[in-house]
Design an enzyme around this catalytic site. Structure first.
Site, mmCIF file in Angstrom:
data_model
loop_
_atom_site.group_PDB
_atom_site.id
_atom_site.type_symbol
_atom_site.label_atom_id
_atom_site.label_comp_id
_atom_site.label_asym_id
_atom_site.label_seq_id
_atom_site.Cartn_x
_atom_site.Cartn_y
_atom_site.Cartn_z
ATOM 1 N N GLN A 35 0.810 -1.225 0.000
ATOM 2 C CA GLN A 35 0.000 0.000 0.000
ATOM 3 C C GLN A 35 0.842 1.273 0.000
ATOM 4 O O GLN A 35 0.334 2.356 -0.300
ATOM 5 C CB GLN A 35 -0.932 0.013 1.220
ATOM 6 N N HIS A 69 -0.405 -3.028 -9.328
ATOM 7 C CA HIS A 69 -1.752 -2.496 -9.514
ATOM 8 C C HIS A 69 -2.194 -1.550 -8.407
ATOM 9 O O HIS A 69 -3.272 -0.955 -8.487
ATOM 10 C CB HIS A 69 -2.767 -3.630 -9.677
ATOM 11 N N THR A 116 8.497 -18.068 -17.651
ATOM 12 C CA THR A 116 8.739 -16.931 -18.525
ATOM 13 C C THR A 116 8.174 -15.652 -17.920
ATOM 14 O O THR A 116 7.027 -15.615 -17.484
ATOM 15 C CB THR A 116 8.101 -17.178 -19.911
ATOM 16 N N CYS A 159 -9.653 -7.712 0.084
ATOM 17 C CA CYS A 159 -9.256 -9.108 -0.068
ATOM 18 C C CYS A 159 -10.051 -10.039 0.828
ATOM 19 O O CYS A 159 -9.999 -11.250 0.673
ATOM 20 C CB CYS A 159 -7.763 -9.266 0.234
#
Length: 395
Positions: free
Chosen positions: A183, A205, A241, A328
């Site tokens: 945060q 994000h 990857t 969450c």
């Protein structure tokens, strides 16, 4: 006032910035090479990935070799905690210290270590603002303590922990220190060297980068075990990857956030304070978290005699996106562990609303929230059988 759309859940996720999107787009199409490839298209992707690593390292005062890319902030938390546990359990001990207000990515990982491998977890209490006592931390550290993991800033109430002081204590005691800074990164200044941090988690994000990419800073000299076995990616520590486009978007978003941080902090904090001043005028409401020592964009409240989920749905009907407690853990019937830890009752904690704004927010957004939310509280309380009892002083 006409109905409008106001997004006030930026602690949950943010919109990808135009800068980040533009940086990413070529790596979905013409620059699509696998960075492990030895041919020119692969080498171009490798150069871009390593440039992104250097940029991200520079924003937090690290060197490029100390940044490892992950799929999320939760993954970074897991890797730091489980990695230290595996690395030091037999050499030093099985004792870890944390706080009572950590994110579930930390809490649940520690619970797993406790149940599966017999680790002893000391959970430090917090005061009514959500802060640990540094004296409590000093007293909790033992000879068999292998890790202290305490967040940089709380995801629900916004309180900023004294990370520099926590790190100094850990450094003095010879104990590794990890901080979940998901945060905090991109919103307040972060310098891992000045803050005495050994490991730090971040997620793109949360600062207008893409979802599905994060990073773990690991101080040079700490040799964490591999997280994913397979190829040689991330120095052989995390096979698979790399998400090249996501990593490049993360670097672009973070560089932009840090470059504009002073301006953003001042403007966003001013809007946040308008929310706090306005909404705490509502009877039987209160701010949660420290009044000033908080993230610039976080304003969190509890409103007595109201269910937070009902308020979130009513606000949504008015075009306002907010959250109740942690995004969450939404869907749980239990009150927030953070709000319980700062001393709120079970009933009061259920009436929580978190409003998180950022540099995309406007003064008009704040005006709209200040008009709609008090009316929402009044409407919901009028339907609550508890409200009349509260007014009559029955509790």
């Amino acid at each position: 006032m006409e109905k409008r759309f106001v997004y006030a859940d930026n602690a949950g996720t943010t919109a990808v910035s135009r800068t980040a999107l533009d940086a990413m787009l070529p790596y979905f199409s013409e620059n699509f090479g696998n960075p492990s490839g030895v041919y020119s298209v692969g080498r171009a992707s490798r150069r871009a990935l390593e440039e992104a690593r250097e940029k991200i390292a520079g924003t937090v005062g690290a060197s490029a070799g100390e940044i490892f890319f992950t799929g999320s902030g939760s993954e970074a938390d897991n890797w730091a905690i489980r990695g230290v546990a595996e690395m030091l359990a037999e050499k030093k001990g099985r004792h870890i210290i944390t706080s009572a207000v950590e994110h579930h990515a930390v809490f649940n990982t520690l619970e797993w270590l406790e149940k599966r491998f017999g680790f002893e977890i000391t959970t430090l209490p917090v005061d009514s603002d959500g802060l640990i006592s540094l004296e409590d931390l000093k007293n909790a550290i033992r000879d068999d303590t292998v890790l202290v993991t305490i967040m940089a800033a709380n995801n629900e109430i916004g309180t900023i922990m004294p990370v520099r002081e926590i790190g100094a204590i850990c450094r003095e005691k010879g104990v590794l220190f990890h901080t979940d800074a998901v945060q905090a990164v991109g919103h307040i200044p972060i310098d891992v060297e000045a803050m005495n941090v050994d490991m730090l988690s971040m997620a793109a994000h949360k600062f207008r980068g893409p979802k599905g990419v994060g990073a773990l800073y690991v101080r040079k000299g700490i040799r964490l075990p591999s997280l994913i076995h397979g190829g040689g990616q991330e120095k052989g520590k995390r096979a698979g990857t790399e998400n090249v486009a996501g990593i490049i978007g993360m670097a672009a978003a973070l560089e932009e956030a840090v470059a504009n941080m002073d301006e953003n902090m001042a403007r966003v904090s001013a809007m946040r304070d308008r929310l706090i001043d306005g909404l705490t005028k509502i009877p039987y409401s209160s701010l949660t978290g420290h009044r000033t020592n908080r993230l610039p964009g976080t304003a969190s409240f509890v409103f007595e005699c109201i269910e937070g989920e009902s308020m979130i749905l009513t606000l949504d009907n008015a075009g306002i996106c907010a959250s109740s407690g942690s995004a969450c853990s939404s869907g749980s019937l239990d009150p927030s562990h953070v709000l319980m830890a700062i001393g709120l009752s079970h009933a009061t904690a259920h009436g929580s609303v978190r409003l998180t704004i950022n540099e995309c927010s406007t003064d008009e957004d704040i005006d709209y929230i200040l008009e709609v939310l008090p009316k929402t509280v009044e409407k919901l309380r009028s339907m609550s059988p508890l409200w009349e009892d509260r007014l009559n002083g029955k509790f």
